[in-house]
Design a protein around this motif. Sequence first.
Motif, PDB file in Angstrom:
ATOM      1  N   MET A   1       0.850  -1.175   0.000  1.00 22.80           N
ATOM      2  CA  MET A   1       0.000   0.000   0.000  1.00 22.80           C
ATOM      3  C   MET A   1       0.895   1.236   0.000  1.00 22.80           C
ATOM      4  O   MET A   1       1.921   1.274   0.644  1.00 22.80           O
ATOM      5  CB  MET A   1      -0.904  -0.011   1.241  1.00 22.80           C
ATOM      6  CG  MET A   1      -1.812   1.214   1.284  1.00 22.80           C
ATOM      7  SD  MET A   1      -2.694   1.371   2.851  1.00 22.80           S
ATOM      8  CE  MET A   1      -4.206   0.558   2.427  1.00 22.80           C
ATOM      9  N   GLY A   2       0.480   2.280  -0.709  1.00 28.69           N
ATOM     10  CA  GLY A   2       1.254   3.506  -0.802  1.00 28.69           C
ATOM     11  C   GLY A   2       1.076   4.390   0.421  1.00 28.69           C
ATOM     12  O   GLY A   2       0.516   4.007   1.432  1.00 28.69           O
ATOM     13  N   THR A   3       1.590   5.576   0.294  1.00 24.42           N
ATOM     14  CA  THR A   3       1.510   6.556   1.368  1.00 24.42           C
ATOM     15  C   THR A   3       0.071   7.003   1.579  1.00 24.42           C
ATOM     16  O   THR A   3      -0.659   7.239   0.631  1.00 24.42           O
ATOM     17  CB  THR A   3       2.369   7.785   1.003  1.00 24.42           C
ATOM     18  OG1 THR A   3       3.703   7.349   0.780  1.00 24.42           O
ATOM     19  CG2 THR A   3       2.351   8.821   2.097  1.00 24.42           C
ATOM     20  N   ILE A   4      -0.314   7.113   2.823  1.00 23.05           N
ATOM     21  CA  ILE A   4      -1.637   7.612   3.192  1.00 23.05           C
ATOM     22  C   ILE A   4      -1.426   8.748   4.186  1.00 23.05           C
ATOM     23  O   ILE A   4      -0.639   8.633   5.116  1.00 23.05           O
ATOM     24  CB  ILE A   4      -2.496   6.502   3.851  1.00 23.05           C
ATOM     25  CG1 ILE A   4      -2.756   5.361   2.869  1.00 23.05           C
ATOM     26  CG2 ILE A   4      -3.801   7.063   4.385  1.00 23.05           C
ATOM     27  CD1 ILE A   4      -3.589   5.714   1.666  1.00 23.05           C
ATOM     28  N   LEU A   5      -2.134   9.836   3.976  1.00 21.54           N
ATOM     29  CA  LEU A   5      -2.064  10.973   4.892  1.00 21.54           C
ATOM     30  C   LEU A   5      -3.089  10.766   6.006  1.00 21.54           C
ATOM     31  O   LEU A   5      -4.273  10.582   5.738  1.00 21.54           O
ATOM     32  CB  LEU A   5      -2.343  12.278   4.139  1.00 21.54           C
ATOM     33  CG  LEU A   5      -2.153  13.556   4.943  1.00 21.54           C
ATOM     34  CD1 LEU A   5      -0.679  13.761   5.284  1.00 21.54           C
ATOM     35  CD2 LEU A   5      -2.675  14.750   4.182  1.00 21.54           C
ATOM     36  N   SER A   6      -2.625  10.792   7.245  1.00 23.35           N
ATOM     37  CA  SER A   6      -3.508  10.600   8.395  1.00 23.35           C
ATOM     38  C   SER A   6      -4.100  11.930   8.842  1.00 23.35           C
ATOM     39  O   SER A   6      -3.595  13.001   8.509  1.00 23.35           O
ATOM     40  CB  SER A   6      -2.729   9.977   9.554  1.00 23.35           C
ATOM     41  OG  SER A   6      -1.786  10.925  10.061  1.00 23.35           O
ATOM     42  N   LEU A   7      -5.141  11.833   9.645  1.00 22.95           N
ATOM     43  CA  LEU A   7      -5.745  13.025  10.225  1.00 22.95           C
ATOM     44  C   LEU A   7      -4.729  13.756  11.095  1.00 22.95           C
ATOM     45  O   LEU A   7      -4.622  14.976  11.041  1.00 22.95           O
ATOM     46  CB  LEU A   7      -6.991  12.661  11.037  1.00 22.95           C
ATOM     47  CG  LEU A   7      -7.663  13.811  11.780  1.00 22.95           C
ATOM     48  CD1 LEU A   7      -8.134  14.903  10.816  1.00 22.95           C
ATOM     49  CD2 LEU A   7      -8.821  13.305  12.621  1.00 22.95           C
ATOM     50  N   ASP A   8      -3.982  13.007  11.893  1.00 12.99           N
ATOM     51  CA  ASP A   8      -2.984  13.636  12.766  1.00 12.99           C
ATOM     52  C   ASP A   8      -1.955  14.426  11.964  1.00 12.99           C
ATOM     53  O   ASP A   8      -1.613  15.554  12.318  1.00 12.99           O
ATOM     54  CB  ASP A   8      -2.282  12.584  13.622  1.00 12.99           C
ATOM     55  CG  ASP A   8      -3.190  11.988  14.688  1.00 12.99           C
ATOM     56  OD1 ASP A   8      -4.207  12.634  15.042  1.00 12.99           O
ATOM     57  OD2 ASP A   8      -2.896  10.883  15.161  1.00 12.99           O
ATOM     58  N   LYS A   9      -1.467  13.850  10.876  1.00 13.23           N
ATOM     59  CA  LYS A   9      -0.480  14.545  10.038  1.00 13.23           C
ATOM     60  C   LYS A   9      -1.114  15.769   9.385  1.00 13.23           C
ATOM     61  O   LYS A   9      -0.485  16.833   9.294  1.00 13.23           O
ATOM     62  CB  LYS A   9       0.083  13.587   8.983  1.00 13.23           C
ATOM     63  CG  LYS A   9       1.102  14.213   8.070  1.00 13.23           C
ATOM     64  CD  LYS A   9       2.346  14.657   8.818  1.00 13.23           C
ATOM     65  CE  LYS A   9       3.384  15.205   7.847  1.00 13.23           C
ATOM     66  NZ  LYS A   9       4.529  15.802   8.517  1.00 13.23           N
TER      67      LYS A   9
END
Length: 86
Positions: A1-9
Amino acid sequence: MGTILSLDKLLVLLSESAGEDETVDYTGDILDVDFEALGYDSLAMFNTVNRIERDYGITVGDDIVASAKTPRVLLTEINERLREAS
């Protein structure tokens, strides 16, 4: 799976783009709270997305930034582009 942007980030990037000294500690479910209610104006949003585009090598587009009123909508759009780019 690729990069995922989290809510925290996303919240860290928003705080940095808005010029806040510290990340605001939000409690509860804020995914569907308007960015304005969280204290982020359109300039903070555009600065945040510009940084994400630069850091992650994707294009989100001003129309999406203008229409994404909540973290959930913006994260969905950003993560869709991140998946497409990977």
